[in-house]
Scaffold this motif. Structure first.
Motif, PDB file in Angstrom:
ATOM      1  N   ILE A 127       3.267 -54.078  14.786  1.00 49.49           N
ATOM      2  CA  ILE A 127       4.731 -54.010  14.856  1.00 49.49           C
ATOM      3  C   ILE A 127       5.271 -53.220  13.674  1.00 49.49           C
ATOM      4  O   ILE A 127       6.160 -52.365  13.821  1.00 49.49           O
ATOM      5  N   LYS A 128       4.745 -53.490  12.491  1.00 48.08           N
ATOM      6  CA  LYS A 128       5.199 -52.806  11.275  1.00 48.08           C
ATOM      7  C   LYS A 128       4.971 -51.297  11.369  1.00 48.08           C
ATOM      8  O   LYS A 128       5.837 -50.493  11.008  1.00 48.08           O
ATOM      9  N   LYS A 129       3.803 -50.895  11.891  1.00 49.03           N
ATOM     10  CA  LYS A 129       3.493 -49.464  12.011  1.00 49.03           C
ATOM     11  C   LYS A 129       4.450 -48.769  12.976  1.00 49.03           C
ATOM     12  O   LYS A 129       4.924 -47.664  12.709  1.00 49.03           O
ATOM     13  N   ILE A 130       4.717 -49.419  14.096  1.00 46.72           N
ATOM     14  CA  ILE A 130       5.617 -48.812  15.085  1.00 46.72           C
ATOM     15  C   ILE A 130       7.044 -48.736  14.539  1.00 46.72           C
ATOM     16  O   ILE A 130       7.744 -47.741  14.727  1.00 46.72           O
ATOM     17  N   LYS A 131       7.463 -49.777  13.826  1.00 40.45           N
ATOM     18  CA  LYS A 131       8.809 -49.775  13.251  1.00 40.45           C
ATOM     19  C   LYS A 131       8.963 -48.697  12.177  1.00 40.45           C
ATOM     20  O   LYS A 131      10.035 -48.110  12.027  1.00 40.45           O
ATOM     21  N   GLN A 132       7.914 -48.427  11.436  1.00 42.99           N
ATOM     22  CA  GLN A 132       7.974 -47.368  10.427  1.00 42.99           C
ATOM     23  C   GLN A 132       8.229 -46.015  11.074  1.00 42.99           C
ATOM     24  O   GLN A 132       8.922 -45.165  10.521  1.00 42.99           O
ATOM     25  N   GLN A 133       7.671 -45.823  12.247  1.00 39.75           N
ATOM     26  CA  GLN A 133       7.806 -44.546  12.925  1.00 39.75           C
ATOM     27  C   GLN A 133       9.078 -44.453  13.763  1.00 39.75           C
ATOM     28  O   GLN A 133       9.670 -43.385  13.891  1.00 39.75           O
ATOM     29  N   PHE A 134       9.504 -45.581  14.315  1.00 37.90           N
ATOM     30  CA  PHE A 134      10.683 -45.587  15.186  1.00 37.90           C
ATOM     31  C   PHE A 134      11.692 -46.620  14.673  1.00 37.90           C
ATOM     32  O   PHE A 134      12.004 -47.595  15.346  1.00 37.90           O
ATOM     33  N   SER A 135      12.177 -46.385  13.470  1.00 38.30           N
ATOM     34  CA  SER A 135      13.047 -47.349  12.797  1.00 38.30           C
ATOM     35  C   SER A 135      14.377 -47.534  13.515  1.00 38.30           C
ATOM     36  O   SER A 135      15.047 -48.560  13.364  1.00 38.30           O
ATOM     37  N   GLN A 136      14.780 -46.537  14.313  1.00 41.55           N
ATOM     38  CA  GLN A 136      16.072 -46.605  15.002  1.00 41.55           C
ATOM     39  C   GLN A 136      16.003 -47.376  16.315  1.00 41.55           C
ATOM     40  O   GLN A 136      17.028 -47.654  16.927  1.00 41.55           O
ATOM     41  N   ALA A 137      14.792 -47.726  16.759  1.00 39.16           N
ATOM     42  CA  ALA A 137      14.620 -48.336  18.084  1.00 39.16           C
ATOM     43  C   ALA A 137      14.433 -49.846  18.000  1.00 39.16           C
ATOM     44  O   ALA A 137      13.801 -50.360  17.069  1.00 39.16           O
ATOM     45  N   LYS A 138      14.980 -50.552  18.992  1.00 40.12           N
ATOM     46  CA  LYS A 138      14.695 -51.969  19.144  1.00 40.12           C
ATOM     47  C   LYS A 138      13.364 -52.112  19.870  1.00 40.12           C
ATOM     48  O   LYS A 138      13.063 -51.342  20.789  1.00 40.12           O
ATOM     49  N   LEU A 139      12.567 -53.094  19.470  1.00 41.52           N
ATOM     50  CA  LEU A 139      11.249 -53.306  20.074  1.00 41.52           C
ATOM     51  C   LEU A 139      11.256 -54.581  20.914  1.00 41.52           C
ATOM     52  O   LEU A 139      11.661 -55.648  20.429  1.00 41.52           O
ATOM     53  N   PHE A 140      10.803 -54.455  22.148  1.00 43.19           N
ATOM     54  CA  PHE A 140      10.620 -55.614  23.014  1.00 43.19           C
ATOM     55  C   PHE A 140       9.170 -55.630  23.480  1.00 43.19           C
ATOM     56  O   PHE A 140       8.584 -54.586  23.768  1.00 43.19           O
ATOM     57  N   GLU A 141       8.610 -56.824  23.555  1.00 46.11           N
ATOM     58  CA  GLU A 141       7.272 -56.990  24.122  1.00 46.11           C
ATOM     59  C   GLU A 141       7.405 -57.825  25.386  1.00 46.11           C
ATOM     60  O   GLU A 141       8.145 -58.814  25.408  1.00 46.11           O
ATOM     61  N   PHE A 142       6.730 -57.406  26.445  1.00 47.26           N
ATOM     62  CA  PHE A 142       6.759 -58.187  27.681  1.00 47.26           C
ATOM     63  C   PHE A 142       5.339 -58.524  28.102  1.00 47.26           C
ATOM     64  O   PHE A 142       4.374 -57.827  27.771  1.00 47.26           O
ATOM     65  N   TYR A 143       5.216 -59.610  28.840  1.00 51.78           N
ATOM     66  CA  TYR A 143       3.928 -60.069  29.330  1.00 51.78           C
ATOM     67  C   TYR A 143       4.011 -60.193  30.845  1.00 51.78           C
ATOM     68  O   TYR A 143       4.970 -60.742  31.384  1.00 51.78           O
ATOM     69  N   GLY A 144       3.022 -59.635  31.529  1.00 50.86           N
ATOM     70  CA  GLY A 144       2.998 -59.696  32.983  1.00 50.86           C
ATOM     71  C   GLY A 144       1.755 -59.015  33.519  1.00 50.86           C
ATOM     72  O   GLY A 144       0.826 -58.694  32.767  1.00 50.86           O
ATOM     73  N   SER A 145       1.739 -58.779  34.826  1.00 51.47           N
ATOM     74  CA  SER A 145       0.585 -58.139  35.452  1.00 51.47           C
ATOM     75  C   SER A 145       1.018 -57.484  36.751  1.00 51.47           C
ATOM     76  O   SER A 145       2.169 -57.621  37.175  1.00 51.47           O
ATOM     77  N   SER A 146       0.091 -56.779  37.404  1.00 49.23           N
ATOM     78  CA  SER A 146       0.387 -56.164  38.698  1.00 49.23           C
ATOM     79  C   SER A 146       0.826 -57.216  39.710  1.00 49.23           C
ATOM     80  O   SER A 146       1.702 -56.971  40.533  1.00 49.23           O
ATOM     81  N   GLU A 147       0.209 -58.381  39.634  1.00 47.95           N
ATOM     82  CA  GLU A 147       0.479 -59.430  40.610  1.00 47.95           C
ATOM     83  C   GLU A 147       1.800 -60.158  40.358  1.00 47.95           C
ATOM     84  O   GLU A 147       2.411 -60.692  41.278  1.00 47.95           O
ATOM     85  N   THR A 148       2.239 -60.215  39.099  1.00 48.67           N
ATOM     86  CA  THR A 148       3.377 -61.067  38.752  1.00 48.67           C
ATOM     87  C   THR A 148       4.632 -60.311  38.335  1.00 48.67           C
ATOM     88  O   THR A 148       5.712 -60.903  38.300  1.00 48.67           O
ATOM     89  N   SER A 149       4.534 -59.012  38.012  1.00 47.49           N
ATOM     90  CA  SER A 149       5.603 -58.303  37.297  1.00 47.49           C
ATOM     91  C   SER A 149       5.865 -59.060  35.990  1.00 47.49           C
ATOM     92  O   SER A 149       4.957 -59.662  35.437  1.00 47.49           O
ATOM     93  N   PHE A 150       7.112 -59.086  35.507  1.00 50.30           N
ATOM     94  CA  PHE A 150       7.388 -59.735  34.234  1.00 50.30           C
ATOM     95  C   PHE A 150       7.242 -61.258  34.328  1.00 50.30           C
ATOM     96  O   PHE A 150       7.717 -61.886  35.267  1.00 50.30           O
ATOM     97  N   ILE A 151       6.600 -61.831  33.308  1.00 53.15           N
ATOM     98  CA  ILE A 151       6.508 -63.285  33.170  1.00 53.15           C
ATOM     99  C   ILE A 151       7.349 -63.744  31.981  1.00 53.15           C
ATOM    100  O   ILE A 151       8.118 -64.698  32.076  1.00 53.15           O
ATOM    101  N   SER A 152       7.205 -63.061  30.850  1.00 51.17           N
ATOM    102  CA  SER A 152       7.958 -63.422  29.652  1.00 51.17           C
ATOM    103  C   SER A 152       8.284 -62.174  28.843  1.00 51.17           C
ATOM    104  O   SER A 152       7.724 -61.106  29.069  1.00 51.17           O
ATOM    105  N   TRP A 153       9.196 -62.332  27.885  1.00 47.42           N
ATOM    106  CA  TRP A 153       9.618 -61.198  27.049  1.00 47.42           C
ATOM    107  C   TRP A 153      10.126 -61.721  25.714  1.00 47.42           C
ATOM    108  O   TRP A 153      10.478 -62.884  25.566  1.00 47.42           O
ATOM    109  N   GLN A 154      10.151 -60.826  24.721  1.00 48.28           N
ATOM    110  CA  GLN A 154      10.692 -61.201  23.421  1.00 48.28           C
ATOM    111  C   GLN A 154      11.106 -59.962  22.637  1.00 48.28           C
ATOM    112  O   GLN A 154      10.537 -58.879  22.796  1.00 48.28           O
ATOM    113  N   ASP A 155      12.117 -60.135  21.801  1.00 52.13           N
ATOM    114  CA  ASP A 155      12.554 -59.105  20.863  1.00 52.13           C
ATOM    115  C   ASP A 155      11.667 -59.222  19.627  1.00 52.13           C
ATOM    116  O   ASP A 155      11.677 -60.236  18.935  1.00 52.13           O
ATOM    117  N   ILE A 156      10.848 -58.187  19.364  1.00 53.72           N
ATOM    118  CA  ILE A 156       9.922 -58.234  18.228  1.00 53.72           C
ATOM    119  C   ILE A 156      10.322 -57.249  17.134  1.00 53.72           C
ATOM    120  O   ILE A 156       9.515 -56.909  16.269  1.00 53.72           O
TER     121      ILE A 156
END
Length: 418
Positions: free
Chosen positions: A222-251
């Protein structure tokens, strides 16, 4: 000829009426409006009208041709079968069709042999409507992905963009982010951005939001990505082909250990006897071949719930059976994340223990320091038995890690022990 479809089919004509003159696809530096895309689709339908096979295999090719062919197959009441490789073993018959089928896809195969799954349009539409509201996607002008269109994430992002009236970009290198017009968001996997984390020569771009799935991000990542894209909000999502989105979070400001975030709206999760994650939601797929649509889906992952917040312990198939103890690679990787540039834990066969624990690392500290630090952070039976070093951790064609492939590479003597 483009035919009128049921409410469970992709509404291309309705979108044309709503967004006709707006750009929808950017390909090789050229923008195509909805009207222009519609004309390309009309032209392509001539090849699929009155097709006796009904199920038409569609592999990765020129992105614009892939998009027009996919839409033309759907609009002529045929059914695309999507995959980066499709062999004759996937021999679909007319009996496999239902009136609700939107397309057939292939799972990634990272946990076993690829399987053909069936998806209907309404399951994606409900998810798209939810994403629009949850992430304020009306505020963006462009939606991009780095995932191939033959993957569920790549195709999902494409159809999300078309459905919401946004300009879609398919990118294959980090510098193409500078071509995104207006406020933009990116759907990708962590490895795509982390592979480029040492390149600091990317000028400012319009990327405002990054959605990452298909891998668990560590605090270092997360720290490495934020260093490169400091202007962007980061979201992580969890899911699969079978389920689409299951959960998400602002990281954007980090995350809790093992966290997969809060459950996606209208999604319910229960935990099985062996900590398997069981999902019930309106976004589920319509089953594998010759199966009826499932009421819920048992994922390949293990985890636990805490106040509507999901935590992951890793894939069931990836658990290391060390001396009768089930060890989650994710726990080892989290403990070692600040002791090297990058690491992956996996099991290797052993006659005494069943499996030994191997830890493959890029630029680690010394072995003595590793053993001391990890002994302080992990229970004794979870500490690695084998410490390996490499310059690069190989990925699958979908930019994912396959621990079974790493174990095979170790058996082939491809990694040096520290």
């Amino acid at each position: 000829m483009i035919k009128t479809k049921s409410k469970n089919q992709f509404p291309l004509k309705d979108l044309l009426t709503k967004y006709g003159s707006q750009p929808v696809i950017s390909s090789v530096g050229k923008d195509y409006t909805y009207w222009q895309l519609f004309k390309l689709v009309q032209r392509a339908t001539k090849r699929f009208d009155n097709n006796s096979e009904k199920i038409i295999k569609l592999t990765e090719n020129d992105p614009l041709k892939f998009i027009t062919d996919f839409l033309a197959i759907v609009q002529t009441e045929n059914y695309p079968l999507i995959g980066s490789f499709i062999t004759d073993q996937f021999d679909l018959k007319i009996k496999d069709l239902t009136t609700e089928t939107f397309f057939f896809g292939l799972t990634s195969g990272t946990t076993g042999e690829p399987k053909v799954y069936r998806r209907n349009w309404l399951s994606w539409k409900k998810g798209f409507d939810c994403c629009r509201k949850l992430f304020n996607l009306d505020a963006v002008q462009s939606i991009a992905t780095s995932s191939p269109l033959t993957t569920s994430l790549g195709l999902h992002t494409l159809m999300l963009a078309i459905y919401l009236g946004k300009k879609f970009y398919l990118i294959d290198n980090i510098h193409q982010l500078n071509s995104l017009s207006g406020d933009a968001c990116l759907f990708s996997v962590p490895t795509f951005l982390l592979q480029s984390s040492n390149n600091h020569n990317i000028p400012p771009n319009n990327l405002r939001t990054i959605f990452l799935g298909g891998g668990t991000l560590t605090s270092q990542g997360i720290k490495k990505i934020k260093q490169q894209f400091s202007q962007a909000k980061l979201f992580e999502f969890y899911g699969s082909s079978e389920t689409s989105f299951i959960s998400w979070q602002d990281i954007t400001n980090g995350k809790f250990k093992f966290s997969a975030g809060q459950l996606f709206p209208n999604t319910q999760v229960s935990i099985g006897l062996q900590q398997e994650i069981i999902v019930t939601s309106p976004y589920l797929f319509s089953g594998y071949l010759a199966q009826t649509p499932p009421k819920n889906w048992v994922t390949d992952d293990l985890g636990f719930l805490k106040k509507n917040h999901l935590f992951l312990l890793g894939r069931k198939a990836d658990l290391i059976d060390h001396g009768g103890n089930k060890v989650a690679p994710l726990e080892i990787e989290t403990a070692a994340s600040d002791l090297c540039q990058k690491c992956v834990a996996f099991g290797v066969e052993d006659q005494v223990y069943g499996q030994k624990i191997a830890l493959l690392m890029i630029k680690p500290i010394t072995k003595k320091q590793l053993q001391k630090k990890l002994a302080q952070r992990l229970e004794k039976f979870k500490c690695p038995n084998i410490y390996l070093v490499t310059n690069e951790i190989p990925l699958t064609s979908n930019l994912k890690i396959s621990r079974s492939q790493l174990a095979q590479a170790y058996r082939n003597g491809e990694y040096d022990e520290i």
